[in-house]
Design a protein around this motif. Sequence first.
Motif, PDB file in Angstrom:
ATOM      1  N   SER A   1       0.813  -1.221   0.000  1.00 39.70           N
ATOM      2  CA  SER A   1       0.000   0.000   0.000  1.00 39.70           C
ATOM      3  C   SER A   1       0.848   1.275   0.000  1.00 39.70           C
ATOM      4  CB  SER A   1      -0.933   0.001   1.209  1.00 39.70           C
ATOM      5  OG  SER A   1      -0.176  -0.096   2.391  1.00 39.70           O
TER       6      SER A   1
ATOM      7  N   GLN B   1      -7.542   7.017  -0.355  1.00 39.16           N
ATOM      8  CA  GLN B   1      -8.297   5.882   0.171  1.00 39.16           C
ATOM      9  C   GLN B   1      -9.278   5.403  -0.892  1.00 39.16           C
ATOM     10  OE1 GLN B   1     -11.180   6.735   3.280  1.00 39.16           O
ATOM     11  NE2 GLN B   1     -10.554   4.903   4.422  1.00 39.16           N
TER      12      GLN B   1
ATOM     13  N   ARG C   1     -12.849   3.604  -1.290  1.00 36.47           N
ATOM     14  CA  ARG C   1     -14.065   3.353  -0.507  1.00 36.47           C
ATOM     15  C   ARG C   1     -15.206   2.943  -1.412  1.00 36.47           C
ATOM     16  NH1 ARG C   1     -12.446   8.616   1.680  1.00 36.47           N
ATOM     17  NH2 ARG C   1     -13.816   9.546   0.133  1.00 36.47           N
TER      18      ARG C   1
ATOM     19  N   THR D   1     -17.690   3.010   3.079  1.00 30.74           N
ATOM     20  CA  THR D   1     -16.953   1.886   3.662  1.00 30.74           C
ATOM     21  C   THR D   1     -15.582   1.739   2.988  1.00 30.74           C
ATOM     22  OG1 THR D   1     -19.081   0.757   3.834  1.00 30.74           O
ATOM     23  CG2 THR D   1     -17.099  -0.580   4.220  1.00 30.74           C
TER      24      THR D   1
ATOM     25  N   PRO E   1     -10.340  -2.467   1.860  1.00 26.29           N
ATOM     26  CA  PRO E   1      -8.998  -3.060   1.964  1.00 26.29           C
ATOM     27  C   PRO E   1      -8.765  -4.041   0.825  1.00 26.29           C
ATOM     28  CG  PRO E   1     -10.293  -3.420   3.989  1.00 26.29           C
ATOM     29  CD  PRO E   1     -11.236  -2.913   2.946  1.00 26.29           C
ATOM     30  N   GLY E   2      -7.523  -4.193   0.393  1.00 26.88           N
ATOM     31  CA  GLY E   2      -7.201  -5.169  -0.651  1.00 26.88           C
ATOM     32  C   GLY E   2      -7.663  -4.757  -2.039  1.00 26.88           C
TER      33      GLY E   2
ATOM     34  N   THR F   1      -4.394  -1.812  -1.562  1.00 25.73           N
ATOM     35  CA  THR F   1      -4.689  -0.941  -0.421  1.00 25.73           C
ATOM     36  C   THR F   1      -4.577  -1.688   0.912  1.00 25.73           C
ATOM     37  OG1 THR F   1      -7.079  -1.378  -0.522  1.00 25.73           O
ATOM     38  CG2 THR F   1      -6.243   0.510  -1.777  1.00 25.73           C
ATOM     39  N   ASP F   2      -4.276  -0.947   1.991  1.00 31.13           N
ATOM     40  CA  ASP F   2      -4.090  -1.543   3.324  1.00 31.13           C
ATOM     41  C   ASP F   2      -5.444  -1.827   3.985  1.00 31.13           C
ATOM     42  OD1 ASP F   2      -5.095   0.827   4.400  1.00 31.13           O
ATOM     43  OD2 ASP F   2      -3.153   1.544   5.119  1.00 31.13           O
ATOM     44  N   ASP F   3      -5.430  -2.164   5.275  1.00 27.50           N
ATOM     45  CA  ASP F   3      -6.688  -2.591   5.921  1.00 27.50           C
ATOM     46  C   ASP F   3      -7.662  -1.439   6.154  1.00 27.50           C
ATOM     47  OD1 ASP F   3      -5.276  -1.450   7.955  1.00 27.50           O
ATOM     48  OD2 ASP F   3      -4.987  -3.307   9.089  1.00 27.50           O
ATOM     49  N   GLU F   4      -7.226  -0.214   5.850  1.00 31.73           N
ATOM     50  CA  GLU F   4      -8.164   0.923   5.860  1.00 31.73           C
ATOM     51  C   GLU F   4      -8.464   1.413   4.444  1.00 31.73           C
ATOM     52  OE1 GLU F   4      -6.444   3.961   8.274  1.00 31.73           O
ATOM     53  OE2 GLU F   4      -6.712   2.821  10.125  1.00 31.73           O
ATOM     54  N   GLY F   5      -8.069   0.622   3.459  1.00 31.60           N
ATOM     55  CA  GLY F   5      -8.315   1.006   2.063  1.00 31.60           C
ATOM     56  C   GLY F   5      -7.372   2.073   1.553  1.00 31.60           C
TER      57      GLY F   5
END
Length: 283
Positions: free
Chosen positions: A120, A140, A142, A147, A150-151, A183-187
């Motif tokens: 990411s 980010q 979403r 929402t 992630p991924g 993207t990381d666990d927060e997108g």
Amino acid sequence: MSITESSPTAAGSGASASDAFRASQERRGVAGTPPERVATVVSAVLKGVHDAIKEHDVTYPEFQAAKGWLMEVGDGGEWPLFMDVFVEHVVEEVVAKKQQGTKGTIEGPYYLPDQVKLGSTCKLPRRDDEKGTPLVLSGQVRDVDGTPLPGAEVDIWHADSDGYYSGFAPDIPDGNLRGVVVTDDEGRFEINTVEAAPYQIPTDGPTGKLIEAAGWHPWRPAHLHIMVRADGHRTITTQLYFAGGDWLDSDVAEATKPELVLDPKDDGQGGKREEYDFELEPV
Ligand code: MBD
Ligand code: FE
């Protein structure tokens, strides 16, 4: 350096865009189209041509010149280039009417699939001596409801600081300034790259010759191409542009949109930073 080695010649970029297109056709598959649909659309296209001939009293020499030019576009492998520069923006405009989320724009002829996957926070592959102002693009991904995703994959490709794309110009390593950022666990993502230069349609091929013969200019404003994919969501294909850049108001491919113009800020260390978020609609 000789001109043939350092310029984005038609032979270098047009023909390889045709190879990339043929490969992409296999990926996309071709749907069967009913004869009524073919007849309706092709008749309308031909009517447009017929009407132009009547309206402007097109002569035999002009008709034969057009035929020769069409042959050159095929022989030079420039149909993908020509179609994406002069036609794709209208197709995109039509499909975009039914879409939610971040604005898309045309894909153009220089996408290549299966590029290196990157974490990411990453640096796009580049040469040791890659020229250009450092640029960090973060943001980010979403859902349209907010929402985080992630991924998700932020598949990015762009020209170098001379306006040339890897895979389509000589002397640039494969995969240069291309990558699939996950993207990381927060997108979120943070991509370290360099600013692209404006792109010039190769002037030595049939597309460039037409542009010159018509007295138009062959430029696209500097841009980053981005495709954003996430499970259960419609893939967005878009481009990001830069405020104040040349050709922003006269893109030969007519693919700019106000929502897609970035205004990166100086990072105080000779580079630039910008944030841009992507919102994808569920499918
Ligand atoms: C490009 O770089 C491009 O993005 C498009 C749409 C057409 C030609 C070259
Ligand atoms: Fe491009």
